[in-house]
Design an enzyme around this catalytic site. Structure first.
Site, PDB file in Angstrom:
ATOM      1  N   SER A   1      36.614  44.195  40.023  1.00  0.00           N
ATOM      2  CA  SER A   1      37.261  43.828  41.365  1.00  0.00           C
ATOM      3  C   SER A   1      36.186  44.266  42.748  1.00  0.00           C
ATOM      4  O   SER A   1      35.122  44.924  42.337  1.00  0.00           O
ATOM      5  CB  SER A   1      38.297  44.977  41.376  1.00  0.00           C
ATOM      6  OG  SER A   1      38.764  45.274  42.678  1.00  0.00           O
TER       7      SER A   1
ATOM      8  N   TYR B   1      41.281  54.190  40.349  1.00  0.00           N
ATOM      9  CA  TYR B   1      41.475  52.804  39.826  1.00  0.00           C
ATOM     10  C   TYR B   1      39.936  52.058  39.929  1.00  0.00           C
ATOM     11  O   TYR B   1      39.354  51.938  39.131  1.00  0.00           O
ATOM     12  CB  TYR B   1      42.394  52.009  40.548  1.00  0.00           C
ATOM     13  CG  TYR B   1      42.300  50.569  40.473  1.00  0.00           C
ATOM     14  CD1 TYR B   1      42.729  49.986  39.104  1.00  0.00           C
ATOM     15  CD2 TYR B   1      41.773  49.850  41.462  1.00  0.00           C
ATOM     16  CE1 TYR B   1      42.527  48.484  38.896  1.00  0.00           C
ATOM     17  CE2 TYR B   1      41.771  48.354  41.254  1.00  0.00           C
ATOM     18  CZ  TYR B   1      42.069  47.768  39.924  1.00  0.00           C
ATOM     19  OH  TYR B   1      41.734  46.531  39.634  1.00  0.00           O
TER      20      TYR B   1
ATOM     21  N   LYS C   1      36.828  50.730  37.569  1.00  0.00           N
ATOM     22  CA  LYS C   1      36.154  49.440  37.423  1.00  0.00           C
ATOM     23  C   LYS C   1      34.588  49.617  37.239  1.00  0.00           C
ATOM     24  O   LYS C   1      33.933  49.069  36.472  1.00  0.00           O
ATOM     25  CB  LYS C   1      36.511  48.617  38.567  1.00  0.00           C
ATOM     26  CG  LYS C   1      37.886  47.819  38.458  1.00  0.00           C
ATOM     27  CD  LYS C   1      38.350  47.095  37.330  1.00  0.00           C
ATOM     28  CE  LYS C   1      39.763  46.711  37.161  1.00  0.00           C
ATOM     29  NZ  LYS C   1      39.781  46.228  35.792  1.00  0.00           N
TER      30      LYS C   1
HETATM   31  N1  LIG Z   1      45.784  41.533  40.978  1.00  0.00           N
HETATM   32  C1  LIG Z   1      44.883  41.963  41.750  1.00  0.00           C
HETATM   33  O1  LIG Z   1      44.863  41.905  42.931  1.00  0.00           O
HETATM   34  C2  LIG Z   1      43.364  42.259  40.930  1.00  0.00           C
HETATM   35  C3  LIG Z   1      42.403  42.433  41.819  1.00  0.00           C
HETATM   36  C4  LIG Z   1      41.017  42.680  41.259  1.00  0.00           C
HETATM   37  C5  LIG Z   1      40.978  43.102  39.866  1.00  0.00           C
HETATM   38  N2  LIG Z   1      42.132  42.851  39.171  1.00  0.00           N
HETATM   39  C6  LIG Z   1      42.068  43.158  37.819  1.00  0.00           C
HETATM   40  O2  LIG Z   1      42.488  41.985  37.045  1.00  0.00           O
HETATM   41  C7  LIG Z   1      43.020  42.327  35.652  1.00  0.00           C
HETATM   42  C8  LIG Z   1      44.343  41.551  35.646  1.00  0.00           C
HETATM   43  O3  LIG Z   1      45.257  42.052  36.845  1.00  0.00           O
HETATM   44  P1  LIG Z   1      46.801  41.367  36.847  1.00  0.00           P
HETATM   45  O4  LIG Z   1      46.860  41.542  38.585  1.00  0.00           O
HETATM   46  O5  LIG Z   1      46.929  40.118  36.021  1.00  0.00           O
HETATM   47  O6  LIG Z   1      47.477  42.709  36.442  1.00  0.00           O
HETATM   48  P2  LIG Z   1      48.902  42.746  35.723  1.00  0.00           P
HETATM   49  O7  LIG Z   1      49.410  44.003  35.538  1.00  0.00           O
HETATM   50  O8  LIG Z   1      49.686  41.607  35.855  1.00  0.00           O
HETATM   51  O9  LIG Z   1      48.132  42.211  34.108  1.00  0.00           O
HETATM   52  C9  LIG Z   1      47.599  43.248  33.210  1.00  0.00           C
HETATM   53  C10 LIG Z   1      48.234  43.312  32.022  1.00  0.00           C
HETATM   54  O10 LIG Z   1      47.363  44.126  30.944  1.00  0.00           O
HETATM   55  C11 LIG Z   1      48.411  44.794  30.109  1.00  0.00           C
HETATM   56  N3  LIG Z   1      47.800  46.067  29.649  1.00  0.00           N
HETATM   57  C12 LIG Z   1      47.650  47.178  30.515  1.00  0.00           C
HETATM   58  N4  LIG Z   1      47.131  48.086  29.771  1.00  0.00           N
HETATM   59  C13 LIG Z   1      47.085  47.731  28.618  1.00  0.00           C
HETATM   60  C14 LIG Z   1      46.912  48.174  27.370  1.00  0.00           C
HETATM   61  N5  LIG Z   1      46.421  49.492  27.194  1.00  0.00           N
HETATM   62  N6  LIG Z   1      46.805  47.332  26.202  1.00  0.00           N
HETATM   63  C15 LIG Z   1      47.335  46.135  26.101  1.00  0.00           C
HETATM   64  N7  LIG Z   1      47.726  45.666  27.448  1.00  0.00           N
HETATM   65  C16 LIG Z   1      47.545  46.301  28.543  1.00  0.00           C
HETATM   66  C17 LIG Z   1      49.821  44.803  31.149  1.00  0.00           C
HETATM   67  O11 LIG Z   1      50.923  44.941  30.346  1.00  0.00           O
HETATM   68  C18 LIG Z   1      49.680  43.565  31.750  1.00  0.00           C
HETATM   69  O12 LIG Z   1      50.324  42.482  31.127  1.00  0.00           O
HETATM   70  C19 LIG Z   1      43.122  43.899  35.745  1.00  0.00           C
HETATM   71  O13 LIG Z   1      42.116  44.442  34.964  1.00  0.00           O
HETATM   72  C20 LIG Z   1      43.089  44.092  37.230  1.00  0.00           C
HETATM   73  O14 LIG Z   1      42.594  45.399  37.282  1.00  0.00           O
HETATM   74  C21 LIG Z   1      43.412  42.442  39.755  1.00  0.00           C
END
Ligand SMILES: NC(=O)c1ccc[n+]([C@@H]2O[C@H](COP(=O)([O-])OP(=O)(O)OC[C@H]3O[C@@H](n4cnc5c(N)ncnc54)[C@H](O)[C@@H]3O)[C@@H](O)[C@H]2O)c1
Length: 325
Positions: A124, A149, A153
């Protein structure tokens, strides 16, 4: 090539499963559904026209993850699974560390055990904190994390850097939008943390109004500026990263290269959907970065990827998705 997608039932993971499948990869999903639902996997299956192997497994559980690797012949991993709510991480820093950093540790261990050496990691732009130079490039220093958080990362990037795997660290800016079919999108559980799901809920009448946190920042219209990119562009970047995976480790910024203010997003939403957004200006929110956008030139040069969809298109897609909820 068979690709394991951790967190594949989530927002970005689900869209990436569609892009991977469209590009000819076999996809296996692992997700414990702590922030998603099986309906998203069904949505992906509908879009690609076939069933996918899905395992409801927590990546912190080494034995269960072992069993997935044992059963499937995995060639590469796209690692999305994490908790992502900045506010919640302030209340539950240990949970965030255990899940995000602990989960990544287990995953790396299992990958080593099964000699899988290709990894694409969801990082991120929070790793940059409040950057001194904008647009920010990958050589900008990692400043002290602004939340537990953000710390996870940074910690995961360090773990992966010392793992010896061939890895791409993808530093996302602000993913928004949904698949144009309206079949998959962001599923906010509880009060949404991000601007667009909140805005859509306000327009749908599920929230009274959207509060814009401050209009007296030193930006063109006084509201904070971010680099919003369409989730389908982001999904395609993962395929590009997998195809151009470096030997060793390499970080890539994934953004459009230009910023849009919060008030600019509201205008773009109204223009592209014809709906009006109920909003008011509130106080500044503590800890908000004033303005940040990406220098995505490394991704363009080395991965052959750049974001092609406009903010208005992403907002129209987000609104279409909201209307299905
Ligand atoms: N959405 C954003 O704005 C954003 C920005 C930068 C980085 N990210 C990163 O991108 C990745 C995906 O984000 P997203 O927006 O799709 O989030 P999201 O919450 O929709 O997806 C994450 C998924 O991981 C699953 N999960 C969490 N912990 C788990 C575990 N211990 N075992 C198995 N499954 C698990 C959740 O059930 C969920 O389906 C994350 O790592 C997040 O930190 C997201």
């Amino acid at each position: 090539m068979k690709v394991l997608v951790t967190g594949g039932a989530g927002y970005i993971g689900s869209h990436t499963c569609v892009s991977l499948s469209d590009s000819g990869y076999d996809v296996v999903i692992v997700d414990n559904l702590c922030n998603s639902s099986i309906g998203m996997v069904k949505g992906v299956e509908e879009l690609i026209g076939r069933k996918l192997p899905f395992y409801q497994v927590d990546i912190c559980n080494e034995n269960e993850l072992d069993a997935v690797f044992e059963k499937e012949q995995i060639d590469a991993v796209l690692h999305f699974a994490a908790l992502k709510a900045v506010g919640e991480s302030l209340e539950k820093p240990d949970l965030y560390h255990r899940n995000n950093v602990g989960g990544t540790e287990v995953l790396l261990k299992v990958m080593k055990k099964f000699a899988v050496d290709k990894l694409v990691f969801s990082s991120s732009c929070t790793v940059y904190g409040q950057p001194e130079i904008i647009p920010v490039n990958e050589d900008a220093p990692m400043l002290p994390a602004e939340s537990p958080y953000g710390q996870t990362k940074q910690d995961c990037e360090k773990l992966i850097s010392s793992s010896g795997l061939n890895s791409a660290l993808l530093r996302y800016f602000n993913p928004i939008g949904a698949h144009p079919s309206g079949r998959i999108g962001e599923l906010p559980i509880g009060v949404p943390n991000n601007l667009i799901p909140f805005l859509c809920q306000a327009v749908a009448g599920l929230k009274d109004e959207l509060v814009v946190f401050g209009d007296d920042y030193p930006t063109d219209d006084g509201s904070c500026v971010r680099d919003y990119l369409h989730v389908c562009d982001l999904a395609e970047a993962h395929v590009a990263a997998l195809e151009q995976l470096p030997h060793g480790i390499r970080a890539y910024n994934l953004g459009t290269g230009s910023g849009t203010s919060v008030l600019g997003v509201i205008n773009a939403f109204e223009e592209s959907t014809g709906e009006s957004v109920p909003f008011r200006i509130g106080e500044r929110r503590e800890g908000d970065i004033v303005a940040i956008w990406a220098d995505p030139s490394r991704a363009e040069k080395e991965l052959g990827w750049c974001a092609s969809r406009k903010v208005g298109e992403a907002l129209a897609d987000a609104w279409r998705w909201q209307q299905t909820l």
